[in-house]
Design an enzyme around this catalytic site. Sequence first.
Site, short mmCIF file in Angstrom:
data_model
loop_
_atom_site.label_atom_id
_atom_site.label_comp_id
_atom_site.label_asym_id
_atom_site.label_seq_id
_atom_site.Cartn_x
_atom_site.Cartn_y
_atom_site.Cartn_z
N ARG A 1 0.45 5.85 -4.86
CA ARG A 1 -0.60 7.17 -4.14
C ARG A 1 -1.48 7.28 -3.14
O ARG A 1 -1.40 6.16 -2.37
CB ARG A 1 0.06 8.48 -5.40
N THR B 1 0.24 9.20 -15.70
CA THR B 1 0.79 8.56 -14.53
C THR B 1 0.66 7.06 -14.17
O THR B 1 -0.72 6.56 -14.80
CB THR B 1 0.14 9.55 -13.41
N ASP C 1 -4.46 7.92 -11.14
CA ASP C 1 -5.68 8.88 -9.97
C ASP C 1 -5.91 10.97 -10.33
O ASP C 1 -5.83 11.30 -10.09
CB ASP C 1 -4.37 9.32 -8.99
N ARG D 1 10.22 16.89 -10.62
CA ARG D 1 9.24 17.57 -10.24
C ARG D 1 9.77 19.09 -9.49
O ARG D 1 10.96 18.87 -9.60
CB ARG D 1 8.46 16.50 -8.62
O1 F6P Z 1 3.05 9.15 -8.66
C1 F6P Z 1 3.55 7.92 -9.28
C2 F6P Z 1 4.32 7.71 -8.26
O2 F6P Z 1 4.62 6.62 -7.99
C3 F6P Z 1 3.28 7.28 -7.24
O3 F6P Z 1 3.04 6.08 -7.15
C4 F6P Z 1 4.61 6.99 -5.83
O4 F6P Z 1 3.68 7.84 -4.37
C5 F6P Z 1 5.52 8.39 -5.77
O5 F6P Z 1 5.26 8.40 -7.76
C6 F6P Z 1 6.33 7.99 -5.90
O6 F6P Z 1 7.41 9.31 -5.86
P1 F6P Z 1 8.93 9.18 -6.19
O7 F6P Z 1 9.33 8.44 -7.68
O8 F6P Z 1 9.12 10.80 -6.70
O9 F6P Z 1 10.03 8.20 -5.14
#
Ligand code: F6P
Length: 354
Positions: free
Chosen positions: A174, A128, A132, A75
């Site tokens: 999410r 994803t 969403d 990200r």
């Molecule tokens: O968008 C994919 C996801 O796995 C969501 O379901 C979750 O809220 C988020 O990413 C978790 O993010 P990270 O991998 O940064 O912990």
Amino acid sequence: MKVFKKIGVLTSGGDAPGMNAAVRAVVRAALSNGVEVVGIYRGYSGLIDGDIKALDIRDVSNTINKGGTVLYSDRCPELKTPDGLAKAVETCHKFGIDGIVTIGGDGTFRGANALTKAGVPCVGIPGTIDNDITSTDNTIGFDTAMNTTLDLVDKLRDTCESHARCNVVEVMGRGAGDIALNTAIASGSTAVAIPEFDFDEEELFRKIKTSKKLGKRNFIVTVSEGMGSDYAPTLAKKIQAETGVETKFARFAHIVRGGTPTLRDRILATRMGAYAVDRLLQGKSNIVICERHDEIVARDITFALDLDALYKGVVSEGELQGYGADVVEEMKRECRERREKMAALYEIEGRLNL
Ligand code: F6P
């Protein structure tokens, strides 16, 4: 029309099973059109840093079946800054990248939008597990995440049945309850709590007590992470206190983001990857490749982001002044259709899963 000699491909945001199948399709579709491809590693961070390698047909061999992303992901808040964006554009000039296929979620599309406006044509592919992205019926990774979740819940059911227990499971997604809702139906969960609908805890307690009296031994309650991180563990404690059924809590978290992609995800990714390259080489950019009623189509990225914002309540209808009345009507209709589809599934779950 712009002539494309070399394109880039990247994966960004949370990884999703099937991303590799999409990368493979992009690489092979471009090469089959005589266009060179480079892999941009670590998403937009790698674009800013110049973490780039040429990809040939064999570089994507044995990847269609792999989870995660061979290009790695990140990200990248830096792309949102003018300096970060300028560096990313500079990298494209340096490496002779004429356009980019970006695979990820809405954050990825915002990056693609900014890059296109800065002179680097981009096409987005929705990857994803959350499903969403309102403009597409399905995102790459959603089907695999559901199947993995289902497999885990089935296992929990075995042990709940043996011990006459309840298990509250929290699944990712999410702010979207798609994974939770679909897996709750398919796993026979007693109830599902998702952010899209009000959840009646008292009704759940009654349901468990009644079913227990009728001889039911195992209870699964599926909760979407969008309900908040304390919701599911607290609910587990309440169920035990209110019903007398011993209740455990499990959070599946990132486990369902890994693993071998399902057939559906591989095919969706392959179709979307090939289509993305076709459109890019035809001079179309700032689009998202979507699946609508089983067809692969291209939709404007700004439209897709605004549609999403409307569905999620981030913008109101009044804030979509830039669109004609007919387009706003179309957006409202799509949001309504999506809500109605979820409501129908939610109703079925409540009525048939006892
Ligand atoms: O968008 C994919 C996801 O796995 C969501 O379901 C979750 O809220 C988020 O990413 C978790 O993010 P990270 O991998 O940064 O912990």
